[in-house]
Design an enzyme around this catalytic site. Sequence first.
Site, short mmCIF file in Angstrom:
data_model
loop_
_atom_site.label_atom_id
_atom_site.label_comp_id
_atom_site.label_asym_id
_atom_site.label_seq_id
_atom_site.Cartn_x
_atom_site.Cartn_y
_atom_site.Cartn_z
N HIS A 196 0.81 -1.23 0.00
CA HIS A 196 0.00 0.00 0.00
C HIS A 196 0.84 1.28 0.00
CE1 HIS A 196 -3.44 -2.48 0.21
NE2 HIS A 196 -3.55 -2.62 1.51
N HIS A 246 -9.52 2.14 0.86
CA HIS A 246 -9.50 0.97 1.74
C HIS A 246 -10.60 1.03 2.80
CE1 HIS A 246 -7.84 -2.52 3.65
NE2 HIS A 246 -6.73 -2.50 2.93
N GLU A 266 -11.54 -3.63 -2.52
CA GLU A 266 -10.60 -2.61 -2.99
C GLU A 266 -10.44 -2.78 -4.50
OE1 GLU A 266 -7.03 -3.27 -0.38
OE2 GLU A 266 -8.51 -4.49 0.64
C1 GLA Z 1 -5.06 -5.38 1.98
C2 GLA Z 1 -4.05 -6.45 2.01
C3 GLA Z 1 -4.17 -7.17 3.30
C4 GLA Z 1 -4.00 -6.22 4.45
C5 GLA Z 1 -4.99 -5.14 4.37
C6 GLA Z 1 -4.77 -4.12 5.45
O1 GLA Z 1 -6.33 -5.85 1.84
O2 GLA Z 1 -4.16 -7.35 0.93
O3 GLA Z 1 -3.23 -8.20 3.34
O4 GLA Z 1 -2.73 -5.66 4.40
O5 GLA Z 1 -4.93 -4.53 3.11
O6 GLA Z 1 -4.53 -4.67 6.69
#
Ligand code: GLA
Length: 369
Positions: free
Chosen positions: A119, A193, A333
């Site tokens: 991210h 997110h 997402e």
């Molecule tokens: C995304 C990632 C997960 C986790 C979340 C936040 O969905 O794929 O593995 O990192 O974000 O915790």
Amino acid sequence: MSTLAASGAAAKPGSAKKTSFGKAPGGEDVDLYTLTNKNGAEVAISTYGGVVVSLKVPDRHRKLGDVVLGFDSVDGYVGDKSYFGAIIGRYGNRIWHAQFTLDGKTYTLAKNNGENTLHGGIKGFNKAVWTAREISAKDGQALELTYLSKDGEEGFPGNLHVRVVYTLTDANELKIEYFATTDKNTVVNLTNHSYFNLLGVGLGSGDILGHVLMIEADKFTPVDSGLIPTGELRGVTGTPFDFRNPTAIGKRVDSDDEQIKLGKGYDHNFVLRRKMSDRISLAARVTEEASGRVLEVWTTEPGVQLYTGNFLDGSAQGKGGVPYAKRMAFCLETQHFPDSPNHPKFPSTELKPGERYHTTTIYKFSTEK
Ligand code: GLA
């Protein structure tokens, strides 16, 4: 508290409100903008991280309920490691071994997830203070957020000018448009997110295991133990990843399946069944029987990450002091596939000078009887 009325013909009853949300670690003032539509639905957006802090939409009895996890003030977001409600960039999800090669040059990124980048790195767009401006929109109330990610930030090349426009439409949609331009070849993959729970997120509300999910995907991208895609596009038939027929999220979330075990539940990218002739298409639909709430996700993106809050452990004290436990929420997402810069066969995430990155995702709320 000041009131910023939208100007001109596009002005709507119930103008946006701007309040203080606290201060960022660098001392910058952080604002919270609340947009309201003609049905009384409401979204609050923080200039810290461009976070969707709350989203109030009606249930089948027209009672408004907040359907996203979050915190009461900016401090919660400063310490947050779960990316609650935030804008994610420059690169949504993981990049293998925190590196990629572009035009023959290898770029080394910040590692913040074992050996990988997750991210956007250590200080992703979720920790940036964005510049906000209320803008007029034909279909509702809109807030524009801008941020300049400087050349080399977290290891990514190019000065990236990013613009995100959130619109709360009178059709109870939260529309998110992402724009970016660069002055050097780079990679970009922006998303939001938000963690949803259609029951509402107050004290005592349940988990999301009974929510019924449909995803428009015939394939998904299986991962290795670091949650990096192996490169395979695997058919969903006969797997817990087949959501083509609406299925309760909880039905197979703990099943004895190698991919489910690697993800500790669902934490996977689905390859959306998109007709390239359609600018935007339906990616997923979630229904929750007790409230009657329905969420549809529409997007221009080729993928969507289903994440079922597997890493939530109750340690985050959310709005109103509610502890956020495992499976309290789900994320959808919308994105290009994780680790695309290291997978030439995946749809490209490259952005070149002179090009304009523009993607759209709509979270559309309605109810059923
Ligand atoms: C995304 C990632 C997960 C986790 C979340 C936040 O969905 O794929 O593995 O990192 O974000 O915790």
